[in-house]
Design an enzyme around this catalytic site. Sequence first.
Site, PDB file in Angstrom:
ATOM      1  CE1 TYR A  51      -4.378   0.163  -0.247  1.00 13.18           C
ATOM      2  CE2 TYR A  51      -4.206  -1.847   1.033  1.00 13.18           C
ATOM      3  CZ  TYR A  51      -4.942  -1.003   0.224  1.00 13.18           C
ATOM      4  OH  TYR A  51      -6.207  -1.321  -0.117  1.00 13.18           O
ATOM      5  CD  GLU A  53      -4.869   4.989   1.398  1.00 12.48           C
ATOM      6  OE1 GLU A  53      -4.794   5.709   2.418  1.00 12.48           O
ATOM      7  OE2 GLU A  53      -5.833   4.246   1.165  1.00 12.48           O
ATOM      8  CG  ASP A 197      -9.683  10.573 -23.252  1.00  9.28           C
ATOM      9  OD1 ASP A 197      -8.650   9.926 -23.496  1.00  9.28           O
ATOM     10  OD2 ASP A 197     -10.703  10.067 -22.756  1.00  9.28           O
ATOM     11  CB  THR A 223      -5.530   4.058 -21.329  1.00  6.25           C
ATOM     12  OG1 THR A 223      -5.526   4.106 -22.763  1.00  6.25           O
ATOM     13  CG2 THR A 223      -6.941   4.250 -20.824  1.00  6.25           C
ATOM     14  CE  LYS A 226      -8.436   2.943 -25.256  1.00 11.18           C
ATOM     15  NZ  LYS A 226      -8.383   3.164 -23.815  1.00 11.18           N
ATOM     16  NE  ARG A 232      -6.185  -3.959 -19.465  1.00 17.08           N
ATOM     17  CZ  ARG A 232      -6.852  -3.479 -20.521  1.00 17.08           C
ATOM     18  NH1 ARG A 232      -7.783  -2.564 -20.358  1.00 17.08           N
ATOM     19  NH2 ARG A 232      -6.595  -3.898 -21.738  1.00 17.08           N
TER      20      ARG A 232
END
Length: 414
Positions: A51, A53, A197, A223, A226, A232
């Site tokens: 983790y 954060e 985008d 992203t 693509k 991902r």
Amino acid sequence: MHTLGYIDPELASAIDGELRRQDNTIELIASENIVPPVILEVQGSILTNKYAEGYPGHRYHGGCEYMDAVESLAIERAKRLFGAEHANVQPHSGVNANLAVFVAMLKPGDVILGMDLKQGGHLSHGSAVNVSGKYYQTFAYGLDPRTERIDYDQVRDLAMRHRPRLLIAGASAYPRVIDFARFREIADEAGSLLLVDMAHIAGLVAGGAHPSPVPYADFVTSTTTKTLRGARGGFILCRAEYAKAIDSAIFPGIQGGPIMQNVAAKALTFKLAATAEFRAYAAQIVRNAQAMAARFQERGLRLVTGGTDNHLMLLDLRDLADRGVTGHSAEQALAEVGIAVNKNLIPGDPQKPTVTSGVRIGAAAITSRGFKEDEAAAVADIIADILLTPSDATSERARRVVRDLCKKHAIYQS
Ligand code: DSN
């Protein structure tokens, strides 16, 4: 797969089946690609245990010294690759990247102007069924019916009439170069912020095969899948003045802990995309798409806008409607011979979205497998055969071509 095969044979069998499907299929879904094995290695790494954060140097969990190193690499590489002032590499997806921009810059009810989903836009740019269309007041621009290209005059008219707080450029099914300078002019005139985008074209932008939106946009979302052929997930680039608002919108605004194995794979994605080899790859994607487009047209099939400047094209099947051909039936007929495409609405489509009169075809994944123009054109030929002269013999021949090409270009050499 041996350990997984022992612990969970049903799951192992599904993953193994998917590997075989990918290896034996010519993948033309424009948003898909085949990532290098090192990306798989990083995404499957022990970083999944951690983790982290917060952001590098400011974490809410202990033991983050290596996570800081990983995330700083991803941030610095993204900034360098795209020439951006600030990067946030934590969005779990492209939709989350867009949502973070909304949360950072808009109040519920503020006006968004984006491209119509039915004319090539994306769900998260103001569609009524998405959070972007539910919490904000949205308007949509579209294509000039004569040229089938973005109607920039309409974008300006709508922007001047509705004065959007946020103007969005970017698409999921648009085969032409987008004029980001024109969008900037319109945004300035209307007093709007500009979000681009670039998810579909990010690899082309990184590889110099499409103009960059970064000099023009306040925010660029994307992203890393693509055409960028990597992890991902999503990322956001923005001007320095918005850095704090964007970072807070991602965490703690809409996400908790970053998916650190994906952040690491994004760092690797950006490194790989900065190479001469990747530039050559981006240029080859466009050459392959244009070879396919040319062959479709030689075979008498119509393409929306008459061709492509990027990685994708839209086949207009309306002329074949009297033979019962729709986007849906074409997708199914092609799947039967091992070619994956997706049905897609085309401008002015008389069919509903579950049927459509078009298919979207992208060249990024076949280019990753090593296809060159002659092989891309051969794929276009078998698609044309299936659509124009369907028969058992046509299907048999198509299956043979697919088998030979897939064998020649295995997705992962063992
Ligand atoms: N909109 C989906 C696509 O283009 O396939 C994914 O973003």
